[in-house]
Each structure stands twice: as structure tokens, then as C-alpha cells.
Motif scaffolding. Sequence first.
Motif, short mmCIF file in Angstrom:
data_model
loop_
_atom_site.label_atom_id
_atom_site.label_comp_id
_atom_site.label_asym_id
_atom_site.label_seq_id
_atom_site.Cartn_x
_atom_site.Cartn_y
_atom_site.Cartn_z
N SER A 165 -30.00 25.81 -1.22
CA SER A 165 -30.53 24.77 -0.35
C SER A 165 -30.84 25.34 1.02
O SER A 165 -30.21 26.30 1.47
N ALA A 166 -31.80 24.75 1.71
CA ALA A 166 -32.08 25.17 3.08
C ALA A 166 -30.99 24.70 4.03
O ALA A 166 -30.71 25.36 5.04
N HIS A 167 -30.37 23.57 3.72
CA HIS A 167 -29.30 23.02 4.55
C HIS A 167 -28.09 22.67 3.68
O HIS A 167 -28.23 22.33 2.50
N LEU A 168 -26.94 22.77 4.31
CA LEU A 168 -25.68 22.37 3.70
C LEU A 168 -25.10 21.21 4.50
O LEU A 168 -25.33 21.12 5.72
N LEU A 169 -24.35 20.35 3.84
CA LEU A 169 -23.68 19.25 4.52
C LEU A 169 -22.22 19.27 4.12
O LEU A 169 -21.90 19.31 2.92
N ALA A 170 -21.33 19.29 5.10
CA ALA A 170 -19.89 19.29 4.85
C ALA A 170 -19.28 18.02 5.40
O ALA A 170 -19.63 17.57 6.49
N ALA A 171 -18.37 17.42 4.64
CA ALA A 171 -17.74 16.17 5.06
C ALA A 171 -16.24 16.24 4.80
O ALA A 171 -15.80 16.72 3.76
N ALA A 172 -15.46 15.77 5.78
CA ALA A 172 -14.01 15.76 5.65
C ALA A 172 -13.45 14.51 6.31
O ALA A 172 -13.92 14.10 7.37
N PRO A 173 -12.43 13.91 5.70
CA PRO A 173 -11.74 12.78 6.34
C PRO A 173 -10.84 13.30 7.45
O PRO A 173 -10.31 14.41 7.37
N LEU A 174 -10.67 12.51 8.48
CA LEU A 174 -9.77 12.88 9.57
C LEU A 174 -8.40 12.29 9.28
O LEU A 174 -8.17 11.10 9.47
N THR A 175 -7.50 13.13 8.82
CA THR A 175 -6.15 12.71 8.46
C THR A 175 -5.19 13.22 9.52
O THR A 175 -5.06 14.43 9.69
N VAL A 176 -4.54 12.32 10.23
CA VAL A 176 -3.64 12.73 11.31
C VAL A 176 -2.31 12.01 11.20
O VAL A 176 -2.20 10.95 10.59
#
Length: 282
Positions: free
Chosen positions: A257-268
Motif C-alpha cells: 500500500s502507499a499508506h499505512l494506518l495504525a490504530a490503538a486504544p488508549l488504555t491507562v
Amino acid sequence: MPAHRPAEPDIRRYYTEVYAEADRLDGSPQGRLEARRTRDLLARLLPAAPADVLDVGGGPGAYAGPLAAAGYRVHLVDLVPAHVAAARSAYPLVTASVGDARAVPSPDAAADATLLLGPLYHLPRQADRVAALREAARVTRPGGTIVAAAISRHAALIDLSVQGRLDEDNRQSLRAQYETGVNDPRTGFTTAFFHRPEELVADFVAAGLPTPQVYGVEGPLWPLLNALGTGPHERLFGDALTCAETFERDAAILGASAHLLAAAPLTVGPDRRLLDAGAKFV
């Protein structure tokens, strides 16, 4: 909030004097595919509207505008004053301000989701990318989501080859870019870093964020769309979209892919420390 760092002058100049970012997503078949896929992924990854979304590095509002129209409360931050002015003019529902992703002008826990759909690939030093991700964590509420985009390490070589612009003058610099990820502005783009998928994961982890899910945005057929000038309603565009969706999480295909997308939940935890790696908010 960390001390303010000066804005990158070449990035400001590039997007003010050289390149019209507002035209990018409509200017090529790959751009239209990127826009469609990014919006589809955001629809899956973001909390439901109405929620507060902070769009850091949001440019002239290509994603902030539709999100606001869908009922989200969106504030856009961008390094380039012209982008902020354009977003305010085009999207009255979006609020916008000038700012650096490494020192976001927003209070702690201001958003339910924070987007970094440009900053990471304009920060060649990992320390700066980590600073931007930690700022995203600071301004995101516990339980919220952080979504960041990256340009694939392979994109420049593929794109210039498809355009017929690969020659002896830029071949050496492109090989160096492929080795290091750091773009040579003589290729026509500005200050940039191009990620391998595992490097994008490493940036999140170094920032103390949970290991993200990484998605390939355009899939492997985007160079063919550009070469053929395929329109958004032609069959090949639809097939490329289906292909991108099918392979979006395939580790063997991600880098195509030309672009990548990363996603993560904010767990604190209750002390406002990230639970995944114990990095304190700064």
C-alpha cells in the motif's frame, strides 16, 4: 505539555508555496482510493458520533469536514497556517488552530479520538514521532482511540516508476531512501520519513502505547489505477477497493500500500500511566 519546538520551515514552505494539499485526494485515482479507504477505516475505528475528535496535522480538512458533517465534534490542528484558514473557510462545523504535533495546543484528555494522519511521515527522527504519539496520548481520554497514518517505504519507488520519472539522477537517492526511510527532497517531496509496517508498530510501542493494529490503505493495485487513469466509478477502481479491503491486515501485503494506518486504544491506569509499557504522560 512538552516545550514547543520550532516548526519545520521546509514543510511550511512546501505546503504554502509548492503543493496544493487540498487537491491531492481528488487529483489521482490513488488519491481517491486513499480517501475512500481512509474514511471507511475511520468509520470502523472511531467511537460513534457525537464524540470529540482531534485531527492533528489535518491539513485543509479533507477528513475533519466529513467527520463533522457526520456529527462528530472536530478540532483540527495543523502546522501550516494556510491549511488552518482553508479548513475554517470550507468547513464551518470544524474548529481549527495552528500547532505542532509534538506540542499540541489542547488540554489533557480533550478528545475521544486523536488522528495523526500526516505528522508521523513528516518527522524523520523517531524521537519526534514518539513525542507526537505521546502528545496524542496526552490529549486523548482513557478508553479513547489513537489513529496514525504513515507513508509506506515502498511508495516513492513504485510511484516514480509508474510516472516514468525514475532516472539516473534520482535512482541513487531513491535507493538511499529505501534503505533509511528518510526522503531526499530532491525527489520532489518535502521532509519525510517512509515507514515499514514494523517500524510504525515500533513507534507506537516506543511511545508507551499498546501495540497497534496496522492496515494497508490502498492495497497492491493502486499503481495500476494511476497508470491507467482509472476513474472512481470504473470497474477496476471497484476491484482495487475490494482487493485493498481483502488484504488490509495481511502482513505479507501491507507494505504494498502507499499508506499505512495504525490504530490503538488508549488504555491507562488510575495514575494516568499507560498500562501497556508504563510510559508516563508528558
